[in-house]
Motif scaffolding. Structure first.
Motif, PDB file in Angstrom:
ATOM      1  N   HIS A   1      37.767  21.959  89.893  1.00 54.50           N
ATOM      2  CA  HIS A   1      36.481  21.527  89.338  1.00 54.50           C
ATOM      3  C   HIS A   1      36.509  21.610  87.812  1.00 54.50           C
ATOM      4  O   HIS A   1      36.007  20.703  87.128  1.00 54.50           O
TER       5      HIS A   1
ATOM      6  N   TYR B   1      29.154  20.803  77.650  1.00 54.00           N
ATOM      7  CA  TYR B   1      29.405  19.930  78.798  1.00 54.00           C
ATOM      8  C   TYR B   1      29.746  20.756  80.036  1.00 54.00           C
ATOM      9  O   TYR B   1      29.249  20.485  81.141  1.00 54.00           O
ATOM     10  N   LEU B   2      30.582  21.759  79.850  1.00 49.41           N
ATOM     11  CA  LEU B   2      30.958  22.609  80.974  1.00 49.41           C
ATOM     12  C   LEU B   2      29.749  23.372  81.519  1.00 49.41           C
ATOM     13  O   LEU B   2      29.569  23.497  82.736  1.00 49.41           O
TER      14      LEU B   2
ATOM     15  N   HIS C   1      27.727  21.485  83.769  1.00 49.43           N
ATOM     16  CA  HIS C   1      28.354  21.318  85.082  1.00 49.43           C
ATOM     17  C   HIS C   1      28.610  22.673  85.739  1.00 49.43           C
ATOM     18  O   HIS C   1      29.540  22.843  86.533  1.00 49.43           O
TER      19      HIS C   1
ATOM     20  N   GLU D   1      38.457  18.637  86.491  1.00 50.28           N
ATOM     21  CA  GLU D   1      37.692  17.389  86.606  1.00 50.28           C
ATOM     22  C   GLU D   1      36.759  17.228  85.413  1.00 50.28           C
ATOM     23  O   GLU D   1      36.573  16.108  84.910  1.00 50.28           O
ATOM     24  N   CYS D   2      36.210  18.347  84.942  1.00 47.90           N
ATOM     25  CA  CYS D   2      35.294  18.298  83.799  1.00 47.90           C
ATOM     26  C   CYS D   2      36.056  18.170  82.484  1.00 47.90           C
ATOM     27  O   CYS D   2      35.667  17.379  81.608  1.00 47.90           O
TER      28      CYS D   2
END
Length: 347
Positions: free
Chosen positions: A338, A301-302, A305, A341-342
């Motif tokens: 950031h 997921y990271l 992003h 947020e993830c």
């Protein structure tokens, strides 16, 4: 997934032409890409050269080694210090030197491969290690040598070393790899030596890399004057090339910069923890910037992003997957925001 890059991974990393934030590695203070630190290093390269391949026992001796070792011993709180070209070499040197008929080796859970001289499996728990050491003491006159990592990323050892204290420490020679603590934790970045020195250990020896916390390619061993004098008198020490003198000179001159970077790192850690909603998903230690996790989906997921973290089997392909988020002094508040947020959006 493996990524091949062409520059040092700082707070950002470029993969296939795309910029990502990088929260991995071991450049905890962000020194390797710091302009002031590089300026010091380059100045010392011009003075000492790029490499020094002579023996420390040569008839021509550079005083910077003795000065740097005295500085490190004072910082850590040990009687003495000797330096080598890497932390791994320091660990191997100790394991080889202590591998005698007078000693019996025991390895605590999660001990780093740098401390292994033979194919001995570590104990899976400190309870099992305690039983084995006490059984050995009841049946043998040889001294048990217990190896462990000061920072083991499970939170089992540093900062309180509670599990270690079940062992009969007054009868043990304890060897600790503090590669991930030196320069980062403890008073002024002195690592774990002063903490362990209070535990009534028969003999304490600490070793480790100076690359992670101090940003130089070198290793060091800390202990008593008698022990380190004996180690320095060996053919192993005399035959090995030392750390580059330019690196040791930079270590001496960067003291103020180290303090500044440690303060920035601690602010980054505090900000991350203050805003982290999913603390139970991570293993982490007081004042340390590594946050270990087991959720493979988080890594993916990271990455989606544009955030890359440490995630690979360590120390070999058959080992368990090691995944962790690593903060550094180089990260800016917006980088960490950031990241949060993830991380916080996942269930």
């Amino acid at each position: 997934m493996n990524h091949y890059i062409d520059t040092f991974p700082g707070r950002k990393i470029t993969i296939d032409g795309v910029s990502h934030l990088y929260f991995g590695g071991t450049s905890y203070l962000g020194l390797q890409t710091d302009a002031d630190f590089q300026k010091l290093f380059i100045k010392n390269i011009k003075k000492y050269g790029t490499n020094y391949g002579a023996s420390r026992k040569s008839n021509i001796r550079l005083s910077v080694f003795d000065k740097a070792e005295a500085y490190l011993a004072d910082l850590v709180g040990s009687e003495a210090c000797i330096s080598l070209s890497s932390g791994y070499l320091a660990g191997q040197f100790l394991a080889q030197a202590l591998n005698t008929k007078a000693h019996q080796f025991f390895y605590a859970p999660n001990t780093h491969s740098a401390l292994y001289q033979e194919k001995i499996k570590p104990y899976t728990t400190f309870a099992a290690l305690n039983i084995a050491v006490r059984e050995h003491l009841s049946s043998s006159k040889t001294t048990p040598v217990v190896f462990l990592d000061g920072i083991d990323f499970s939170g089992c050892n540093y900062p309180h070393f509670e599990a270690l204290q079940v062992l009969p420490l007054d009868k043990i020679l304890l060897v600790v790899d503090d590669s991930h603590g030196l320069g980062i934790v403890g008073k002024n970045g002195g690592g774990v030596y002063s903490i362990l020195a209070k535990l009534n250990i028969k003999e304490l020896i600490v070793c480790g890399s100076l690359g992670k916390g101090f940003g130089i390619q070198a290793g060091a061993i800390f202990g008593t004057k008698a022990r380190l004098a004996a180690l320095a008198d060996t053919s192993f020490f005399g035959g090995a090339s030392p750390a580059t003198p330019a690196a040791m000179a930079t270590l001496l001159e960067a003291d103020g910069l180290y303090g500044l970077k440690r303060n920035r790192l601690q602010r980054n850690i505090a900000y991350f923890l203050d805003h982290l909603k999913k603390r139970k998903q991570f293993h982490f230690m007081q004042d340390h910037p590594a946050f270990t996790f087991s959720n493979v989906q988080l890594t993916e997921y990271l990455a989606a992003h544009k955030i890359i973290v440490t995630s690979f089997p360590y120390p070999d392909k058959n080992a368990q997957l090691m995944s962790r988020i690593v903060l550094s002094a180089a990260h800016k508040k917006k980088d960490i925001k950031h990241l949060l947020e993830c991380v916080n959006i996942l269930p």
